[in-house]
Design a protein around this motif. Structure first.
Motif, PDB file in Angstrom:
ATOM      1  N   GLU A 182      21.258  -8.635   8.544  1.00 17.42           N
ATOM      2  CA  GLU A 182      21.478  -8.587   9.996  1.00 17.42           C
ATOM      3  C   GLU A 182      22.643  -9.491  10.382  1.00 17.42           C
ATOM      4  O   GLU A 182      23.517  -9.118  11.179  1.00 17.42           O
ATOM      5  N   PHE A 183      22.645 -10.682   9.846  1.00 10.01           N
ATOM      6  CA  PHE A 183      23.693 -11.653  10.162  1.00 10.01           C
ATOM      7  C   PHE A 183      25.062 -11.170   9.690  1.00 10.01           C
ATOM      8  O   PHE A 183      26.045 -11.188  10.453  1.00 10.01           O
ATOM      9  N   LEU A 184      25.131 -10.719   8.446  1.00 10.76           N
ATOM     10  CA  LEU A 184      26.417 -10.294   7.892  1.00 10.76           C
ATOM     11  C   LEU A 184      26.966  -9.073   8.628  1.00 10.76           C
ATOM     12  O   LEU A 184      28.178  -8.979   8.883  1.00 10.76           O
ATOM     13  N   ARG A 185      26.099  -8.126   8.969  1.00  6.93           N
ATOM     14  CA  ARG A 185      26.569  -6.934   9.692  1.00  6.93           C
ATOM     15  C   ARG A 185      27.110  -7.305  11.076  1.00  6.93           C
ATOM     16  O   ARG A 185      28.100  -6.732  11.541  1.00  6.93           O
ATOM     17  N   GLY A 186      26.465  -8.252  11.716  1.00  2.00           N
ATOM     18  CA  GLY A 186      26.942  -8.680  13.022  1.00  2.00           C
ATOM     19  C   GLY A 186      28.334  -9.288  12.946  1.00  2.00           C
ATOM     20  O   GLY A 186      29.209  -8.998  13.773  1.00  2.00           O
ATOM     21  N   LEU A 187      28.557 -10.128  11.948  1.00  3.27           N
ATOM     22  CA  LEU A 187      29.882 -10.731  11.787  1.00  3.27           C
ATOM     23  C   LEU A 187      30.925  -9.694  11.393  1.00  3.27           C
ATOM     24  O   LEU A 187      32.058  -9.717  11.887  1.00  3.27           O
ATOM     25  N   ALA A 188      30.555  -8.791  10.475  1.00  2.00           N
ATOM     26  CA  ALA A 188      31.518  -7.780  10.025  1.00  2.00           C
ATOM     27  C   ALA A 188      31.949  -6.884  11.176  1.00  2.00           C
ATOM     28  O   ALA A 188      33.125  -6.493  11.267  1.00  2.00           O
ATOM     29  N   ALA A 189      31.028  -6.563  12.069  1.00  2.00           N
ATOM     30  CA  ALA A 189      31.393  -5.727  13.221  1.00  2.00           C
ATOM     31  C   ALA A 189      32.436  -6.421  14.086  1.00  2.00           C
ATOM     32  O   ALA A 189      33.346  -5.779  14.622  1.00  2.00           O
ATOM     33  N   GLN A 190      32.312  -7.746  14.227  1.00  2.81           N
ATOM     34  CA  GLN A 190      33.317  -8.492  14.978  1.00  2.81           C
ATOM     35  C   GLN A 190      34.648  -8.562  14.238  1.00  2.81           C
ATOM     36  O   GLN A 190      35.719  -8.543  14.845  1.00  2.81           O
ATOM     37  N   ALA A 191      34.575  -8.635  12.920  1.00  3.83           N
ATOM     38  CA  ALA A 191      35.771  -8.912  12.119  1.00  3.83           C
ATOM     39  C   ALA A 191      36.610  -7.683  11.831  1.00  3.83           C
ATOM     40  O   ALA A 191      37.817  -7.805  11.581  1.00  3.83           O
ATOM     41  N   GLN A 192      36.012  -6.506  11.837  1.00  7.64           N
ATOM     42  CA  GLN A 192      36.763  -5.312  11.437  1.00  7.64           C
ATOM     43  C   GLN A 192      38.055  -5.103  12.241  1.00  7.64           C
ATOM     44  O   GLN A 192      39.085  -4.750  11.669  1.00  7.64           O
ATOM     45  N   PRO A 193      38.075  -5.313  13.560  1.00  8.25           N
ATOM     46  CA  PRO A 193      39.352  -5.177  14.274  1.00  8.25           C
ATOM     47  C   PRO A 193      40.420  -6.148  13.764  1.00  8.25           C
ATOM     48  O   PRO A 193      41.609  -5.811  13.731  1.00  8.25           O
ATOM     49  N   GLN A 194      40.010  -7.346  13.344  1.00  4.61           N
ATOM     50  CA  GLN A 194      40.974  -8.307  12.808  1.00  4.61           C
ATOM     51  C   GLN A 194      41.539  -7.825  11.476  1.00  4.61           C
ATOM     52  O   GLN A 194      42.750  -7.919  11.239  1.00  4.61           O
ATOM     53  N   TRP A 195      40.661  -7.308  10.607  1.00  2.58           N
ATOM     54  CA  TRP A 195      41.146  -6.821   9.309  1.00  2.58           C
ATOM     55  C   TRP A 195      42.105  -5.654   9.509  1.00  2.58           C
ATOM     56  O   TRP A 195      43.150  -5.572   8.851  1.00  2.58           O
ATOM     57  N   ASP A 196      41.741  -4.767  10.429  1.00  7.96           N
ATOM     58  CA  ASP A 196      42.581  -3.594  10.667  1.00  7.96           C
ATOM     59  C   ASP A 196      43.935  -4.005  11.249  1.00  7.96           C
ATOM     60  O   ASP A 196      44.982  -3.485  10.857  1.00  7.96           O
ATOM     61  N   ALA A 197      43.925  -4.969  12.171  1.00 14.00           N
ATOM     62  CA  ALA A 197      45.175  -5.430  12.773  1.00 14.00           C
ATOM     63  C   ALA A 197      46.068  -6.094  11.731  1.00 14.00           C
ATOM     64  O   ALA A 197      47.298  -5.890  11.723  1.00 14.00           O
ATOM     65  N   LEU A 198      45.465  -6.878  10.834  1.00 12.15           N
ATOM     66  CA  LEU A 198      46.256  -7.519   9.783  1.00 12.15           C
ATOM     67  C   LEU A 198      46.856  -6.472   8.856  1.00 12.15           C
ATOM     68  O   LEU A 198      48.043  -6.565   8.473  1.00 12.15           O
TER      69      LEU A 198
END
Length: 803
Positions: free
Chosen positions: A357-373
Motif C-alpha cells: 500500500e505504501f509503495l504504490r502510493g509513493l509510486a503513483a506520486q512519482a510516475q509524473p517525475q520519472w516521465d518528465a525526466l
C-alpha cells in the motif's frame, strides 16, 4: 547531583584543554552567528585547528600521563588481554543472571525477571558492541584480534541463550501471570515483549523435531548469506573474467577522468586486433562501469558494459535463491506464510500488503517525475550532435540514463563548491546550536584521558543539558585511513543508557563485571550514560587548512548526529529499548529528519561561513545547488522504490513460483509492473533481457523484507518537517519560511513524543502523538495511532521526499 568515577576528572581535563585551543570571540559577516562564545570556539577549533601536542599520543598511550582510563572510559578495556578478560566476565555475569531467572519462585523474584533479562542483555552488549567497533576501526592488530575472538565467542554464547528453553518458559510464565502483567510499567512491558518475540523467532516454542529443522535452516541461511556476499568480494576466476570481458576501443574511453582511464589501462589487457586501433578488454566492476556509463559517448560500448556488469558474479544468483528459499522455509516452520510476514510482524508495516500500500502510493506520486525526466533526457539527446552508435537508437535504455544526465549537467554549467563554507568545526558548532535551540542540549569539547581513544584523530564530545547535567558521550572518528574498515557512515552504540542502582545481584560466588565509569547519580538513583561512536570516511584535510566538507558530507554528519541525539535523549531506564533500539522502520526517522535541518537556509545561517573570510554562505548559491540536486532526485527515488518492491516480492513469493532462475523472472515482473513501467520512462528504467541485477543486491542479506524502511522514514520525517517544524526549504530563495524550524516548542514536542521513548512505546502511537498538533486531520491521526492498512495508505500519500 554528584558525578561518579572519572567523569569529574574528564571535566577538569576538558578545561585543561582550553588554553591550547582557546580563541577569542570572533566577528563574522553572518548576522545569526556574529559572536562565537569561548566554549563554542573551543568546540569549533577542536575539529578545525587541532593541536597535535594536546590530542596526540599523550591521550592514546596510557604510559604518558597517569593510569589508563580504558577504551571509551571502560576500566576493563585497557589492553587486548583485559578486553578478553572482560568478555569472560560478561559471560560469567550473564550466567549468574540466567540462574537468577531460572530460580525465580517468589512473587518478587518473578517480578524481577524482565529486569534480569535486560541487565543480562546489557552485560553482553557492553562488550560485544565495543568488540564490533574495535574490529572495524582500531589500528592495532592485537586489539583487532582480541575483538574478533571475543565477538565470536560471545556470539556463540548469545545464540545459546536465544534458544534457552528454560529462559523462555520463565518469561512466558511471568508475562502470562495477570498480577505481574498488570504491575509492569508500559516501557517494561515493551521490554518483555521484545524478548519474547526474539525467543519465538528463534523457534524456541516449537516441538523438538520442528526446532531441529529451524536450527538447520538457520545454519543454511547463514552459509548462503556468506556465500552470496563472498561472490561480490572475490575476484572472478581467470576463465570467468575472460568470459565477462568487454572489448572497448581505447578511443571511446578518452572522456573518462584521467585517473580512471589509467586504472583501466593498467589493470586490463590492451591489444591491437589486426594491428589496428588499441582495444582494452574491460571486466566491468562497479567503479569502472559507473564511469563508462556516465562518460563514454559510444552507446554500443555502454550497452555492452552494462550487460556484462549487470549479469553479476558467477553463481551469485544460485546462492541468492538458496538463501531466499531457506528463509521462506524457516518462516513457514514457525507458522508464518512467508519470510516477509515473519519479519514485518513486529514492525510498523506489520504485513507485506501494508508495505505494498505504501509503495504504490509513493509510486503513483512519482510516475509524473520519472516521465518528465525521461522526456527531458530525450530532448537533450535530440539536440546533441550525433555520436557513434547513437543513430540506431530510438528508445532510451538503462545504459543511456547516466550519460545523458551527465550531459544535461555539463550543459547547465558547473556550480561553485560549497565546501569553503563547511569546515568540519563549523558544522559541529552548527549541530550544537541546533540541538540547543530545539532541546536545550549542547555539544562540548572534551579531552580524552590516556587510553580512552583508539586513534589521535578521534574527537570526544560531551552532551550537556541546560542544567549542566551530562547526558552522554559522543566520540567522532570521521576521517578515512588505511587501518579503518570501509564501513561508510555509521553510528555505533558502545553503551546504552539504563538505570543501574536496582540491578539484580547474581547467586553467591558468581562473578560480577566491574561497573562502567560513565555512571551518574540523579535524584538518589544511578544511571549508566549512553556512549556512542560516529564513524565517517571524510577525506583528510589539506595541510594548513581545516577539514572542508561537501554539502552531502554535511548531511551525513547531521544524519549520524540524529542517531546520536536519539541515544542521548532516549533514556527510559532499560537497555533493550534505549535510544535507537526501536523498530527498524522507525529508527531512521530522527536521523533523516536532521538531513532536513542540514538543508534549511535558516539553519545554515547559524554556522555556514567561509573558513577564511567569515562571509556567510550566499542563499542564492544554496538555491542553485538544491535545485540541481532536486532535478535528479527522481532517479534515487525510483531506485529506492524499485529495490523496496523487489525485496518484498522476493520474500513473499508463492513457493509455486520458485525454481531455478525464479529471482530473474520476478525481477522482470517488478520492472514490468504498472508501478514502474509507464510513459517515456518505460525503457529508461526497464528490465534488460539476459541481465541479473539481483546478483548485486547485497542489501538483501541485512535488510531482508525491510528495505522499504529507509524510504518509509524519509516520508515520515518529511511530514514532521512540514507539519511540526513548519520548516523552510532551500529551493525557493525568495519565499518566506512557513515557520521557525528551530522552534523550541516543536523540538520539545519531538523529544517528548518520539525521542525520549526509544523503543519503549508503539512507534505508531509516537507518530500520531507528534503529528496531533492540529495540522493533520483528526481522522488521520486516529488511523495512524492504530497502525492499520489505512495508516500505510495515508503515509503513502504524503509529500514525496525532495518533491
Amino acid at each position: 547531583m554528584r558525578w561518579l568515577g572519572l567523569l569529574a576528572s574528564g571535566r577538569r581535563l576538558a578545561l585543561a584543554l582550553a588554553p591550547a585551543l582557546r580563541r577569542r570571540a570572533i566577528q563574522t559577516a553572518a548576522a545569526e552567528h556574529e559572536v562565537v562564545r569561548e566554549d563554542e570556539a573551543l568546540l569549533r577549533d577542536l575539529f578545525d585547528m587541532p593541536s597535535a601536542a594536546v590530542l596526540g599520543s599523550a591521550w592514546l598511550h596510557h604510559h604518558q600521563g597517569g593510569p589508563p582510563a580504558g577504551l571509551l572510559l571502560e576500566a576493563r578495556f585497557v589492553s587486548p588481554a583485559s578486553f578478553r578478560q572482560a568478555g569472560r566476565e560478561a559471560v560469567a555475569e550473564a550466567d549468574g543472571l540466567v540462574q537468577r531467572v531460572l530460580g525465580a519462585q517468589s512473587g518478587a523474584e518473578r517480578r524481577s525477571v524482565v529486569k534480569c533479562l535486560d541487565q543480562l542483555s546489557d552485560a553482553l552488549c557492553r562488550v560485544m558492541d565495543v568488540a564490533e567497533l574495535v574490529r572495524q576501526v582500531h589500528p592495532d592488530g592485537e586489539w583487532q584480534a582480541a575483538a574478533e575472538d571475543v565477538f565470536a565467542e560471545m556470539l556463540e554464547y548469545m545464540n545459546g541463550l536465544n534458544t534457552h528453553v528454560g529462559l523462555y518458559a520463565k518469561l512466558a510464565e511471568v508475562m502470562d501471570d495477570p498480577a505481574i502483567g498488570a504491575a509492569l510499567a508500559p516501557v517494561e512491558r515493551e521490554v518483555a515483549l521484545s524478548f519474547r518475540r526474539d525467543f519465538e523467532r528463534s523457534g524456541i516454542h516449537l516441538p523438538p523435531t520442528a526446532h531441529a529443522r529451524f536450527v538447520a535452516l538457520s545454519s543454511r541461511i547463514h552459509d548462503a548469506s556468506r556465500d552470496f556476499l563472498r561472490c561480490q568480494s572475490q575476484p572472478p576466476a581467470a576463465a570467468a573474467a575472460a568470459a565477462a570481458a568487454v572489448p572497448v576501443p581505447v578511443e571511446s574511453l578518452q572522456a573518462l577522468p584521467p585517473d580512471v582511464l589509467a586504472h583501466i589501462l593498467q589493470s586490463s589487457p590492451v591489444r591491437r586486433p589486426g594491428g589496428g586501433a588499441p582495444v582494452v578488454d574491460v571486466v566491468p566492476d562497479d567503479h569502472v562501469a559507473q564511469y563508462i556509463l556516465r562518460d563514454c559517448p559510444d552507446e554500443r560500448v555502454r550497452e555492452a558494459v552494462y550487460r556484462a556488469w549487470q549479469h553479476g558474479a558467477p553463481g551469485a544468483v544460485e546462492r541468492l535463491e538458496r538463501l531466499l528459499d531457506a528463509r521462506h522455509e524457516l518462516a513457514q516452520t514457525v507458522g508464518f506464510a512467508s519470510f516477509a510476514h515473519m519479519t514485518l510482524d513486529d514492525k510498523m508495516a506489520r504485513s507485506p500488503d501494508h508495505v505494498d500500500e505504501f509503495l504504490r502510493g509513493l509510486a503513483a506520486q512519482a510516475q509524473p517525475q520519472w516521465d518528465a525526466l525521461a522526456r527531458s533526457l530525450h530532448r537533450t539527446r535530440a539536440g546533441a550532435a550525433p555520436k557513434p552508435g547513437a543513430a540506431r537508437a530510438r528508445s532510451m535504455f538503462p545504459w543511456d540514463r547516466e550519460y545523458w544526465v551527465g550531459r544535461q549537467q555539463m550543459e547547465a554549467g558547473a556550480l561553485p563548491s560549497l565546501a569553503h563554507y563547511f569546515s568540519l568545526g563549523r558544522v559541529v558548532l552548527g549541530l550544537s546550536r541546533v540541538f540547543g535551540r530545539l532541546y536545550g542540549v549542547e555539544l562540548r569539547a572534551a579531552a580524552p584521558r590516556p587510553g580512552e581513544i583508539w586513534h589521535p584523530e578521534v574527537r570526544k564530545l560531551e552532551v550537556v543539558g541546560e542544567d549542566g547535567r551530562l547526558l552522554g558521550l559522543v566520540y567522532c572518528d570521521v576521517f578515512a585511513r588505511s587501518s579503518k574498515a570501509h564501513v561508510g557512515a555509521a553510528h555505533f552504540t558502545a553503551r546504552c543508557a539504563r538505570r543501574v542502582d536496582d540491578d539484580i545481584a547474581g547467586p553467591p560466588g558468581a562473578a560480577r563485571a566491574r561497573s562502567s565509569q560513565t555512571v551518574v547519580e540523579r535524584g538518589g538513583r544511578l544511571f549508566q550514560l549512553p556512549v556512542v561512536v560516529l564513524i565517517c570516511n571524510f577525506p583528510e584535510p589539506a595541510p594548513g587548512a581545516p577539514p572542508l566538507l561537501s554539502w552531502s558530507n554535511v548531511e551525513t554528519i547531521f544524519h549520524e548526529m540524529g542517531h546520536a541525539m536519539h541515544s542521548m535523549l532516549g533514556q527510559n531506564g532499560f537497555h533493550n529499548v534505549a535510544g535507537t533500539r526501536c523498530a527498524v522502520d522507525f529508527v531512521e526517522l530522527p536521523s533523516i529528519l536532521m538531513e532536513h535541518f542540514a538543508r534549511s537556509p535558516r539553519v545554515l545561517a547559524l554556522f555556514a561561513s567561509h573558513f577564511r573570510t567569515g562571509a556567510p554562505l550566499p542563499r542564492g548559491l544554496v538555491h542553485q545547488c538544491a535545485e540541481r540536486r532536486r532535478r535528479y532526485a527522481a532517479l534515487d527515488l525510483h531506485a529506492q522504490l524499485f529495490m523496496s518492491a523487489l525485496d518484498q516480492r522476493y520474500h513473499s513469493a508463492d513457493p509455486g513460483a520458485r525454481g531455478p532462475g525464479w529471482t530473474t523472472r520476478a525481477l522482470a515482473a517488478v520492472h514490468a509492473s504498472p508501478m514502474f513501467a509507464a510513459g517515456a520512462a518505460r525503457t529508461l528504467f526497464g528490465h534488460v533481457e539476459g541481465t541479473q541485477w539481483q546478483a548485486r543486491f547485497t542489501h538483501l542479506v541485512g535488510y531482508g523484507a525491510s528495505y522499504y524502511a529507509y524510504l518509509f522514514d524519509r516520508v515520515l520525517s518529511g511530514r514532521i518537517w512540514d507539519h511540526v517544524f513548519h520548516g523552510d526549504r532551500p529551493y525557493h530563495p525568495a519565499a518566506p519560511s512557513a515557520g521557525d524550524p528551530l522552534s523550541r516548542s516543536a523540538g520539545e514536542r519531538l523529544r517528548n513524543e518520539v525521542l525520549r521513548w526509544g523503543g519503549g512505546r508503539n512507534p505508531w502511537e509516537c507518530l500520531a502523538a507528534v503529528l496531533d498538533n492540529g495540522s493533520t486531520p483528526r481522522r488521520d491521526v486516529e488511523a495512524i495511532a492504530r497502525g492499520s492498512r489505512s495508516a500505510m495508505r495515508i503515509v503513502g500519500g504524503w509529500r514525496l521526499p525532495d518533491a
